[in-house]
Motif scaffolding. Structure first.
Motif, PDB file in Angstrom:
ATOM      1  N   GLY A 157       0.653  -1.026   0.045  1.00  0.00           N
ATOM      2  CA  GLY A 157      -0.132   0.121  -0.034  1.00  0.00           C
ATOM      3  C   GLY A 157       0.627   1.298   0.074  1.00  0.00           C
ATOM      4  O   GLY A 157       0.614   2.076  -0.837  1.00  0.00           O
ATOM      5  N   TYR A 187      -6.941   3.319  12.480  1.00  0.00           N
ATOM      6  CA  TYR A 187      -7.271   2.314  11.451  1.00  0.00           C
ATOM      7  C   TYR A 187      -7.253   0.792  12.249  1.00  0.00           C
ATOM      8  O   TYR A 187      -7.887  -0.043  11.517  1.00  0.00           O
ATOM      9  CB  TYR A 187      -5.838   2.483  10.487  1.00  0.00           C
ATOM     10  CG  TYR A 187      -6.142   3.090   9.300  1.00  0.00           C
ATOM     11  CD1 TYR A 187      -7.069   2.797   8.112  1.00  0.00           C
ATOM     12  CD2 TYR A 187      -5.706   4.439   9.267  1.00  0.00           C
ATOM     13  CE1 TYR A 187      -7.382   3.352   7.236  1.00  0.00           C
ATOM     14  CE2 TYR A 187      -5.944   5.383   8.200  1.00  0.00           C
ATOM     15  CZ  TYR A 187      -6.540   4.785   7.003  1.00  0.00           C
ATOM     16  OH  TYR A 187      -6.831   5.630   6.074  1.00  0.00           O
ATOM     17  N   ARG A 204      -7.374  -4.001   5.196  1.00  0.00           N
ATOM     18  CA  ARG A 204      -7.193  -3.027   6.242  1.00  0.00           C
ATOM     19  C   ARG A 204      -5.614  -2.622   6.062  1.00  0.00           C
ATOM     20  O   ARG A 204      -5.180  -1.406   5.980  1.00  0.00           O
ATOM     21  CB  ARG A 204      -7.464  -3.393   7.605  1.00  0.00           C
ATOM     22  CG  ARG A 204      -6.948  -2.349   8.489  1.00  0.00           C
ATOM     23  CD  ARG A 204      -7.460  -2.820  10.070  1.00  0.00           C
ATOM     24  NE  ARG A 204      -7.112  -4.160  10.669  1.00  0.00           N
ATOM     25  CZ  ARG A 204      -7.470  -4.567  11.527  1.00  0.00           C
ATOM     26  NH1 ARG A 204      -8.594  -4.199  12.071  1.00  0.00           N
ATOM     27  NH2 ARG A 204      -7.025  -5.889  11.820  1.00  0.00           N
ATOM     28  N   ARG A 233      -4.887  -0.521   3.154  1.00  0.00           N
ATOM     29  CA  ARG A 233      -5.335   0.836   3.257  1.00  0.00           C
ATOM     30  C   ARG A 233      -4.255   1.403   4.329  1.00  0.00           C
ATOM     31  O   ARG A 233      -4.064   2.902   3.943  1.00  0.00           O
ATOM     32  CB  ARG A 233      -6.650   1.019   3.660  1.00  0.00           C
ATOM     33  CG  ARG A 233      -7.803   0.211   2.829  1.00  0.00           C
ATOM     34  CD  ARG A 233      -8.776   0.175   3.524  1.00  0.00           C
ATOM     35  NE  ARG A 233      -9.522   1.247   3.866  1.00  0.00           N
ATOM     36  CZ  ARG A 233     -10.386   1.576   4.527  1.00  0.00           C
ATOM     37  NH1 ARG A 233     -11.218   0.405   5.083  1.00  0.00           N
ATOM     38  NH2 ARG A 233     -10.823   2.637   5.165  1.00  0.00           N
ATOM     39  N   HIS A 251      -2.649   4.840   3.070  1.00  0.00           N
ATOM     40  CA  HIS A 251      -2.968   6.121   3.783  1.00  0.00           C
ATOM     41  C   HIS A 251      -1.792   6.800   4.227  1.00  0.00           C
ATOM     42  O   HIS A 251      -1.279   7.897   3.974  1.00  0.00           O
ATOM     43  CB  HIS A 251      -3.585   5.801   5.048  1.00  0.00           C
ATOM     44  CG  HIS A 251      -4.370   7.085   5.610  1.00  0.00           C
ATOM     45  ND1 HIS A 251      -3.551   7.623   6.997  1.00  0.00           N
ATOM     46  CD2 HIS A 251      -5.312   7.876   5.534  1.00  0.00           C
ATOM     47  CE1 HIS A 251      -4.430   8.700   7.242  1.00  0.00           C
ATOM     48  NE2 HIS A 251      -5.485   8.801   6.447  1.00  0.00           N
TER      49      HIS A 251
END
Length: 276
Positions: free
Chosen positions: A108, A175, A183, A186, A190
């Motif tokens: 990510g 989070y 998750r 992400r 992020h």
């Protein structure tokens, strides 16, 4: 009533020792991956040299090299966040699951930098085309790049993103309450987006300095590391902004400051872009 000191002291459990070993292994692994990436980047830089634009690379090849560059430049500064998240995962997951989830976090993070890599490719292609048609424009492009980078060092967005990168725990805790579906991906994306917001101005200076200039890349990587991890990072960031203003003033009159915008002396065969 006498209290037994041994009863008050928590025993040294093997699990705690294992955690310490895992932590040392995680730091070593991140450092080793960054080192391998630096070796690959240095090898490619010797083959490609420093030229304006994309140096004849298409988007897939450029993004591959860009990701290797980001691993080399960013992994040392992102390691504390990645390891903190991995330790949090470790309380809930077995070894194989923890490794898979940590890989999602890293993927990510690199995804965010890949998106910025597409923007960087467009900027390099545009500046390369301008320099090819108007070689004298390179000095003004270089001055503009340094000026933009310097102004961004003092911008509210830079300060916001730098605060997050220096103290990301609030976001990581938030989070932790999200649904488990992707998750970790992400979370990595992020944090990567904040990292791009913090560092894109520093990456812009690679346009005049040379996107394959290893010394310039190393200098930018050190600046990023110090900004994020030193207790006086914000003050250091402001000093770097002032330095960029000075370079912006000097760039039109000092061509040696702009190796990445100097017209190539001779064409380089594409067969040497990637070494086998």
């Amino acid at each position: 009533m006498r209290l037994d000191r041994k009863a008050l002291s928590p025993p040294l459990r093997p699990a705690n020792l294992l955690s310490a070993r895992q932590l040392a292994f995680a730091w070593s692994l991140m450092g080793l991956i960054a080192l391998i990436a630096w070796v690959l980047v240095a090898d490619q830089a010797r083959a490609m040299g420093v030229e304006p634009g994309t140096m004849g690379m298409g988007i897939p090849l450029f993004l591959l090299l860009w990701l290797i560059m980001m691993i080399a430049m960013m992994f040392p500064s992102v390691a504390p966040v990645a390891i903190t998240w991995a330790r949090a995962i470790g309380r809930q997951s077995a070894g194989a699951v923890r490794a898979a989830r940590t890989t999602q976090f890293v993927a990510g993070y690199l995804l965010a930098w890949t998106v910025f890599g597409l923007i960087a490719y467009g900027l390099l292609a545009a500046t390369g085309a301008v320099v090819d048609d108007h070689p004298g424009a390179g000095r003004w492009i270089g001055a503009g790049a340094f000026l933009i980078a310097g102004l961004y060092q003092f911008s509210p967005l830079k300060n916001l993103c730098l605060r997050h990168c220096r103290s990301p725990m609030g976001q990581l805790v938030r989070y932790a309450g999200f649904r488990p579906v992707v998750r970790d991906l992400r979370v990595g994306a992020h944090h990567g987006a904040y990292c791009v917001g913090c560092c894109w101005g520093l990456m812009v200076v690679l346009i005049p300095l040379g996107v394959m200039n290893v010394l310039a890349m190393a200098a930018v990587a050190v600046v990023i590391f110090v900004e994020k991890l030193w207790r006086l990072g914000p003050v250091f960031s402001a000093a770097i902004g002032i330095a960029f203003f000075v370079l912006a003033v000097l760039a039109p009159f000092q061509p040696w400051l702009l190796p990445g915008l100097a017209p190539p002396q001779s064409p380089m065969p594409m067969s040497s872009v990637l070494r086998p």
